[in-house]
Design a protein around this motif. Structure first.
Motif, PDB file in Angstrom:
ATOM      1  N   ASP A  11       0.842  -1.202   0.000  1.00 48.98           N
ATOM      2  CA  ASP A  11       0.000   0.000   0.000  1.00 48.98           C
ATOM      3  C   ASP A  11       0.877   1.252   0.000  1.00 48.98           C
ATOM      4  OD1 ASP A  11      -2.275   1.681   2.242  1.00 48.98           O
ATOM      5  OD2 ASP A  11      -2.472   1.340   0.075  1.00 48.98           O
ATOM      6  N   LEU A  12       0.386   2.321  -0.675  1.00 46.00           N
ATOM      7  CA  LEU A  12       1.170   3.576  -0.744  1.00 46.00           C
ATOM      8  C   LEU A  12       2.607   3.241  -1.122  1.00 46.00           C
ATOM      9  CD1 LEU A  12      -0.171   5.534   2.385  1.00 46.00           C
ATOM     10  CD2 LEU A  12      -1.005   5.573   0.023  1.00 46.00           C
ATOM     11  N   ASP A  38      -8.312  -7.098   0.148  1.00 47.51           N
ATOM     12  CA  ASP A  38      -8.842  -6.243   1.209  1.00 47.51           C
ATOM     13  C   ASP A  38      -9.329  -7.100   2.380  1.00 47.51           C
ATOM     14  OD1 ASP A  38     -10.289  -4.186  -1.408  1.00 47.51           O
ATOM     15  OD2 ASP A  38      -8.302  -4.095  -0.477  1.00 47.51           O
ATOM     16  N   GLN A  47      -5.003  -1.679   7.451  1.00 48.21           N
ATOM     17  CA  GLN A  47      -5.978  -0.836   6.769  1.00 48.21           C
ATOM     18  C   GLN A  47      -5.270  -0.184   5.585  1.00 48.21           C
ATOM     19  OE1 GLN A  47      -9.296  -0.285   7.420  1.00 48.21           O
ATOM     20  NE2 GLN A  47      -9.325   0.964   5.568  1.00 48.21           N
ATOM     21  N   TYR A  49      -4.824   2.043   2.181  1.00 48.78           N
ATOM     22  CA  TYR A  49      -5.461   3.219   1.580  1.00 48.78           C
ATOM     23  C   TYR A  49      -6.070   2.846   0.237  1.00 48.78           C
ATOM     24  CZ  TYR A  49      -5.977   7.822  -0.542  1.00 48.78           C
ATOM     25  OH  TYR A  49      -6.490   8.938  -1.173  1.00 48.78           O
ATOM     26  N   TYR A  50      -5.274   2.118  -0.579  1.00 49.56           N
ATOM     27  CA  TYR A  50      -5.742   1.701  -1.902  1.00 49.56           C
ATOM     28  C   TYR A  50      -6.406   0.323  -1.821  1.00 49.56           C
ATOM     29  CZ  TYR A  50      -3.013   5.456  -4.109  1.00 49.56           C
ATOM     30  OH  TYR A  50      -2.512   6.679  -4.507  1.00 49.56           O
ATOM     31  N   THR A 119       4.915   2.360   5.060  1.00 57.35           N
ATOM     32  CA  THR A 119       3.602   2.960   4.801  1.00 57.35           C
ATOM     33  C   THR A 119       3.094   3.630   6.069  1.00 57.35           C
ATOM     34  OG1 THR A 119       3.195   1.257   3.139  1.00 57.35           O
ATOM     35  CG2 THR A 119       1.272   2.429   3.987  1.00 57.35           C
ATOM     36  N   LYS A 123       2.061   7.646   6.530  1.00 56.80           N
ATOM     37  CA  LYS A 123       0.773   8.128   7.069  1.00 56.80           C
ATOM     38  C   LYS A 123       0.985   9.040   8.271  1.00 56.80           C
ATOM     39  CE  LYS A 123      -2.002   4.098   5.670  1.00 56.80           C
ATOM     40  NZ  LYS A 123      -2.669   2.857   6.157  1.00 56.80           N
TER      41      LYS A 123
END
Ligand code: C2G
Length: 133
Positions: A11-12, A38, A47, A49-50, A119, A123
């Protein structure tokens, strides 16, 4: 043809992810990446983001990645290794030793994790900067 596999949420996307994908690909000729769905992220208590679809599209655009599959469970790795004729399984060193059971099926390599980036850090840095704006 030497076939390599690795797994993650990715993610990210950041340089730490790129480093391990590049190094994993350099260990062979073909890299399969299992991206956490997911649903599986919920099991991993992560969790993202994408969404899975977005993270899959991003990974498929990376030159080091030859195939993206979905990672739905902790238990699917042996099946994936057999299905995709994998020679080498790769993970970052934060997973050191956790997947040694796969040595019965393929080479297991833990690569040094890229320090100073994650990641989670992205955040928290963004939250901090937003609070200062
Ligand atoms: N990674 C790294 N350096 C960083 C951050 C991540 O080398 N600074 C590596 C991790 O060690 C992992 C891969 O990048 O091998 C993907 O990291 P994540 O997306 O955080 O994946 P993770 O939550 O560790 O999920 O079944 C395995 C799991 O799906 C792994």
């Amino acid at each position: 043809m030497k076939r390599v596999i690795t797994y993650g949420t990715f993610d990210l996307l950041h340089p730490g992810h790129i480093n391990i994908l590049r190094q994993a690909r350099e260990l062979g000729d073909y890299l399969v990446v299992g991206i956490s769905t997911d649903h599986f992220n919920k099991i991993k208590n992560k969790q993202a983001y994408y969404t899975f679809i977005e993270r899959k599209a991003i990974l498929e655009s990376i030159r080091y990645v030859d195939m993206v599959i979905s990672e739905n469970s902790w238990e699917q790795k042996v099946k994936d290794i057999k299905k995709h004729s994998i020679d080498t399984f790769v993970m970052g060193s934060d997973w050191q030793g956790k997947f040694d059971y796969l040595k019965s099926y393929c080479e297991v390599v833990y690569l040094p994790r890229t320090t100073g980036i994650s990641t989670t850090k992205i955040k928290s840095d963004l939250r901090f900067k937003n609070n200062k704006l």
